[in-house]
Design an enzyme around this catalytic site. Structure first.
Site, PDB file in Angstrom:
ATOM      1  CB  THR A 119      -0.889   0.011   1.261  1.00 41.66           C
ATOM      2  OG1 THR A 119      -1.472   1.307   1.412  1.00 41.66           O
ATOM      3  CG2 THR A 119      -0.095  -0.289   2.520  1.00 41.66           C
ATOM      4  CE1 TYR A 143      -3.708  -2.232   5.496  1.00 46.12           C
ATOM      5  CE2 TYR A 143      -3.397   0.044   4.771  1.00 46.12           C
ATOM      6  CZ  TYR A 143      -3.586  -1.298   4.469  1.00 46.12           C
ATOM      7  OH  TYR A 143      -3.647  -1.701   3.168  1.00 46.12           O
TER       8      TYR A 143
END
Ligand code: UDP
Length: 322
Positions: A119, A143
Site C-alpha cells: 500500500t 495498518y
C-alpha cells in the site's frame, strides 16, 4: 490440461477476487484461501475456495501439498486504518504474524514466488509528490506499519532463502469488474467512491466531505485512483517478472481531488451527490500521487481502465446490482 495453481490468500476480498479473475483469464487456477471474516464467498468464482486462515500452519501444509502452487499472491489482511489505530494488536497478529506463518510454509514447500498486496500507506505523509518507490517509508498508522513490516519480512526471506517476492503498493483502489460479477463491498464502508454512490442513490446519508481547506487547488484532498482491474493485471504480470525483492507503485501518476470525484459521480450517475463539509479526517495527507514509472518499465504495465469516468461507471453498475 490442468491449469497450474496459484495460491491466493484473501481471494474473496475486493482486490483479491479481481486478481483471481485476471489469473483465470491468463490460464492459471486461482486457489483461494480466505477466512471470510471480511471476504465474500460469492466473489470466489474462478477456482476453489478453501475456507481457512493464513495463521493455521497445518491448514497451509495440507493446502500446499494438495495443490502444489507455482506461486502465491498474498492479499489476506485487515485493512481498516481507524481500527488499526484502536486495536493495533489485532493488526500485528493477523497481518504480520499471519504473514510470517504463511511465508515459512511457502518456503518449506518450495513455493519460491510471492506477490504481496502492499500500500501507499507505507510512505505516510510524503515530502513530495509524485512519490517514487525510494521515498522515505514512514507509515503514520499501524495498518501501514504492518504492511511495511511484511515487506521487510519478504526482503529478508528473499535474501536468505532465494525467494522472489514482489510488493505492489496500491494507491486508491477503485471501480469494479466490467462484467458486473464482482465489486467493492466493505462493511463498514469508509471509502469515498462507494459512499458517494450511496449518497447519490439515496441508499446512504449525505457524504461527509472531510476538509475543504487543504493546500490544494480546490481545497480538497488529492488521491491517485487506480482501477481494480488494472491492479489485478499488474499482479499477473508480476508473476513473470520476479527477481529477489522488488517493490512497485501502482497508480496512474495523476491526482484527482474529492471535488473532482464528486463531479464525476454526478455526471456519470446523472444524480446529485448530497454532501456536507466536515472537519478534516485525522491522518489524511493533502496529496498522494504515485510515480508509477518503475512498474511500467519492469512489468510492461499500463493502467487501461483508470480514467475517472470508467472507474465511476463500473463502480456505479456494481452499486446498482447490490
Ligand atoms: N473522503 C471524504 N469523505 C468520506 C470518505 C473519504 O471526504 O466519507 C476523502 C478522504 O478524506 C480522502 C479521499 O476521500 O481524501 C479518499 O479517501 P478513502 O477513504 O476512499 O481512501 P484513502 O485515501 O483514505 O485510502
Amino acid at each position: 490440461m490442468t491449469r497450474p495453481a496459484i495460491l491466493v490468500t484473501g481471494g474473496a476480498g475486493y482486490v483479491g477476487s479481481h486478481a483471481c479473475q485476471a489469473l483465470a483469464a491468463a490460464g492459471w487456477l486461482p486457489v483461494v484461501l480466505d477466512n471470510l471474516v471480511h471476504g465474500h464467498a460469492e466473489a470466489v468464482q474462478w477456482g476453489p475456495l478453501e475456507h481457512g486462515d493464513i495463521a493455521d500452519r497445518a491448514r497451509l501444509d495440507h493446502l500446499l501439498e494438495t495443490y502444489a502452487p507455482a506461486a502465491a499472491m498474498h492479499f489476506a489482511a485487515f485493512t481498516a486504518v481507524g481500527e488499526s489505530v484502536a486495536d493495533p494488536g489485532k493488526y500485528y497478529r493477523n497481518n504480520v504474524a499471519g504473514s510470517l506463518t504463511l511465508l515459512e510454509a511457502l518456503r518449506d514447500h518450495g513455493v519460491g514466488r510471492i506477490v504481496f498486496s502492499s500500500t501507499a500507506a507505507v510512505y505516510g505523509t510524503p515530502e513530495t509528490v509524485p512519490i517514487p518507490e525510494a521515498a522515505p517509508k514512514a507509515p503514520i498508522n499501524p495498518y501501514g506499519q504492518t504492511k511495511l513490516a511484511v515487506e521487510h519480512l519478504l526482503a529478508d526471506f528473499a535474501a536468505a532463502h532465494g525467494i522472489a517476492a514482489t510488493a505492489l503498493r496500491y494507491f486508491n483502489a477503485a471501480g469494479a469488474d466490467r462484467d458486473g460479477r464482482i465489486g467493492e463491498r466493505h462493511d463498514p464502508e469508509t471509502h469515498l467512491i462507494p459512499l458517494a454512490l450511496d449518497a447519490a442513490s439515496g441508499k446512504g446519508p449525505p457524504l461527509k466531505l472531510f476538509g475543504d481547506d487543504y493546500p490544494t487547488p480546490d481545497g480538497t484532498c488529492i488521491r491517485d485512483y487506480i482501477h481494480v482491474a488494472d491492479l489485478a493485471d499488474a499482479h499477473v504480470r508480476a508473476l513473470d517478472a520476479m527477481d529477489a525483492f522488488q517493490a512497485y507503485n501502482l497508480g496512474t501518476g495523476r491526482g484527482a481531488s474529492v471535488r473532482q470525484i464528486l463531479d464525476t459521480v454526478e455526471r456519470v450517475t446523472g444524480r446529485a451527490v448530497p454532501h456536507d463539509i466536515a472537519p478534516r479526517r485525522p491522518g489524511d495527507p493533502p496529496s498522494l500521487v504515485a510515480d508509477p514509472s518503475r512498474a511500467m518499465a519492469a512489468l510492461g504495465w499500463k493502467p487501461k481502465l483508470s480514467d475517472l469516468d470508467t472507474i465511476v461507471a463500473t463502480a456505479w453498475a456494481w452499486h446498482q446490482r447490490g
